[in-house]
Design a protein around this motif. Structure first.
Motif, PDB file in Angstrom:
ATOM      1  N   MET A  52       0.835  -1.175   0.000  1.00 15.34           N
ATOM      2  CA  MET A  52       0.000   0.000   0.000  1.00 15.34           C
ATOM      3  C   MET A  52       0.883   1.242   0.000  1.00 15.34           C
ATOM      4  N   PRO A  53       0.464   2.320  -0.640  1.00 13.58           N
ATOM      5  CA  PRO A  53       1.238   3.549  -0.678  1.00 13.58           C
ATOM      6  C   PRO A  53       1.336   4.191   0.708  1.00 13.58           C
ATOM      7  N   PRO A  54       2.263   5.136   0.883  1.00 14.20           N
ATOM      8  CA  PRO A  54       2.426   5.791   2.169  1.00 14.20           C
ATOM      9  C   PRO A  54       1.161   6.497   2.626  1.00 14.20           C
ATOM     10  N   ALA A  55       1.023   6.637   3.945  1.00  8.04           N
ATOM     11  CA  ALA A  55      -0.126   7.313   4.524  1.00  8.04           C
ATOM     12  C   ALA A  55      -0.092   8.799   4.228  1.00  8.04           C
ATOM     13  N   GLN A  56       1.091   9.369   4.174  1.00  8.91           N
ATOM     14  CA  GLN A  56       1.242  10.796   3.988  1.00  8.91           C
ATOM     15  C   GLN A  56       2.450  11.015   3.087  1.00  8.91           C
ATOM     16  N   PRO A  57       2.287  11.627   1.912  1.00  8.63           N
ATOM     17  CA  PRO A  57       3.421  11.797   1.010  1.00  8.63           C
ATOM     18  C   PRO A  57       4.606  12.442   1.714  1.00  8.63           C
ATOM     19  N   GLY A  58       5.771  11.824   1.585  1.00 13.50           N
ATOM     20  CA  GLY A  58       6.975  12.367   2.181  1.00 13.50           C
ATOM     21  C   GLY A  58       7.196  11.968   3.629  1.00 13.50           C
ATOM     22  N   TYR A  59       6.210  11.426   4.277  1.00 13.55           N
ATOM     23  CA  TYR A  59       6.338  11.089   5.683  1.00 13.55           C
ATOM     24  C   TYR A  59       6.345   9.587   5.943  1.00 13.55           C
ATOM     25  N   GLY A  60       5.887   8.791   5.011  1.00 14.19           N
ATOM     26  CA  GLY A  60       5.810   7.353   5.233  1.00 14.19           C
ATOM     27  C   GLY A  60       4.637   7.022   6.140  1.00 14.19           C
ATOM     28  N   ARG A  61       4.547   5.767   6.512  1.00 12.90           N
ATOM     29  CA  ARG A  61       3.458   5.339   7.397  1.00 12.90           C
ATOM     30  C   ARG A  61       3.853   5.653   8.829  1.00 12.90           C
ATOM     31  N   SER A  91     -11.511   4.154   2.260  1.00 12.65           N
ATOM     32  CA  SER A  91     -12.460   3.632   1.277  1.00 12.65           C
ATOM     33  C   SER A  91     -12.527   4.527   0.047  1.00 12.65           C
ATOM     34  N   ALA A  92     -11.952   5.724   0.153  1.00 12.61           N
ATOM     35  CA  ALA A  92     -11.927   6.723  -0.927  1.00 12.61           C
ATOM     36  C   ALA A  92     -10.901   7.781  -0.521  1.00 12.61           C
ATOM     37  N   ALA A  93     -10.736   8.791  -1.335  1.00 16.04           N
ATOM     38  CA  ALA A  93      -9.793   9.866  -1.023  1.00 16.04           C
ATOM     39  C   ALA A  93     -10.189  10.567   0.281  1.00 16.04           C
ATOM     40  N   ILE A  94      -9.175  10.885   1.095  1.00 11.06           N
ATOM     41  CA  ILE A  94      -9.370  11.590   2.366  1.00 11.06           C
ATOM     42  C   ILE A  94      -8.304  12.672   2.445  1.00 11.06           C
ATOM     43  N   ALA A  95      -8.718  13.884   2.768  1.00 11.85           N
ATOM     44  CA  ALA A  95      -7.791  15.007   2.864  1.00 11.85           C
ATOM     45  C   ALA A  95      -7.324  15.201   4.301  1.00 11.85           C
ATOM     46  N   LEU A  96      -6.173  15.815   4.455  1.00 13.32           N
ATOM     47  CA  LEU A  96      -5.647  16.159   5.769  1.00 13.32           C
ATOM     48  C   LEU A  96      -6.688  16.985   6.529  1.00 13.32           C
ATOM     49  N   GLY A  97      -6.999  16.564   7.747  1.00 12.27           N
ATOM     50  CA  GLY A  97      -7.953  17.289   8.582  1.00 12.27           C
ATOM     51  C   GLY A  97      -9.397  16.858   8.446  1.00 12.27           C
ATOM     52  N   ASP A  98      -9.714  16.029   7.441  1.00 15.18           N
ATOM     53  CA  ASP A  98     -11.100  15.557   7.287  1.00 15.18           C
ATOM     54  C   ASP A  98     -11.529  14.769   8.515  1.00 15.18           C
ATOM     55  N   ALA A 119     -14.067   6.556   5.757  1.00 14.60           N
ATOM     56  CA  ALA A 119     -14.705   7.403   4.754  1.00 14.60           C
ATOM     57  C   ALA A 119     -14.776   8.814   5.332  1.00 14.60           C
ATOM     58  N   VAL A 120     -14.977   9.792   4.489  1.00 13.63           N
ATOM     59  CA  VAL A 120     -15.088  11.167   4.970  1.00 13.63           C
ATOM     60  C   VAL A 120     -16.357  11.300   5.802  1.00 13.63           C
ATOM     61  N   GLY A 121     -16.209  11.862   7.001  1.00 15.63           N
ATOM     62  CA  GLY A 121     -17.327  12.088   7.914  1.00 15.63           C
ATOM     63  C   GLY A 121     -17.665  13.560   7.975  1.00 15.63           C
ATOM     64  N   ALA A 174      -5.038  10.368   1.996  1.00 13.31           N
ATOM     65  CA  ALA A 174      -5.173   9.190   1.136  1.00 13.31           C
ATOM     66  C   ALA A 174      -5.732   9.722  -0.172  1.00 13.31           C
ATOM     67  N   THR A 175      -5.076   9.426  -1.272  1.00 15.08           N
ATOM     68  CA  THR A 175      -5.541   9.935  -2.561  1.00 15.08           C
ATOM     69  C   THR A 175      -6.485   8.973  -3.270  1.00 15.08           C
ATOM     70  N   ALA A 176      -6.597   7.738  -2.729  1.00 16.38           N
ATOM     71  CA  ALA A 176      -7.462   6.734  -3.358  1.00 16.38           C
ATOM     72  C   ALA A 176      -7.821   5.652  -2.343  1.00 16.38           C
ATOM     73  N   ALA A 177      -8.838   4.894  -2.669  1.00 19.93           N
ATOM     74  CA  ALA A 177      -9.237   3.755  -1.834  1.00 19.93           C
ATOM     75  C   ALA A 177      -8.085   2.773  -1.704  1.00 19.93           C
ATOM     76  N   GLY A 178      -7.983   2.126  -0.537  1.00 23.20           N
ATOM     77  CA  GLY A 178      -6.963   1.122  -0.311  1.00 23.20           C
ATOM     78  C   GLY A 178      -5.688   1.661   0.307  1.00 23.20           C
TER      79      GLY A 178
END
Length: 129
Positions: free
Chosen positions: A1-10, A77-84, A97-99, A112-116
């Motif tokens: 799976m891709p990193p949780a946060q670009p540049g920061y890793g998981r 489950s889908a794209a999520i932005a920082l702070g969502d 999912a975004v709440g 997360a830029t995409a599901a998974g």
């Protein structure tokens, strides 16, 4: 799976975890309810509210460690932005999912830029509209 946060890793800041007995199959990195199941999007009882995030997979009857305080990685489950604000996905998978302010169980500390993808989520008490 891709990193949780670009540049920061998981990353995550696990402070506390408890052990539950799985009453349904549990998948790691997903929201788990007090009753040992994956958390649905609209819990019908307090036992279905999100307690935390599973650290590993577990079959019915197996012990599973659930992170309950500060943050842990959750599968999106889908794209999520920082702070969502985040909540369990509508499909009952326990993925994030975004709440909304009135309906959430965490807050995204990464993207997360995409599901998974995995995203670091601050674990908060489950709120409902």
């Amino acid at each position: 799976m891709p990193p949780a946060q670009p540049g920061y890793g998981r990353q995550f800041d696990k402070r506390h975890a408890i052990t539950l007995t799985a009453t349904a199959a549990i998948t790691k990195y997903r929201f788990v309810s007090y009753d040992g199941t994956l958390t649905p999007t609209l819990p019908s009882t307090g036992l279905k509210d999100a307690l935390g995030v599973a650290e590993e997979n577990a079959a019915v009857g197996e012990a599973v460690s659930v992170v309950t305080d500060f943050s842990y990685l959750v599968e999106a489950s889908a794209a999520i932005a920082l702070g969502d604000y985040v909540k369990p996905a509508a499909d009952g998978s326990g993925k994030a999912a975004v709440g909304a302010l009135a309906d959430h169980c965490g807050r995204a500390l990464g993207v997360a830029t995409a599901a998974g993808q995995l995203v670091e989520v601050q674990i908060l008490p489950h709120r409902h509209a």
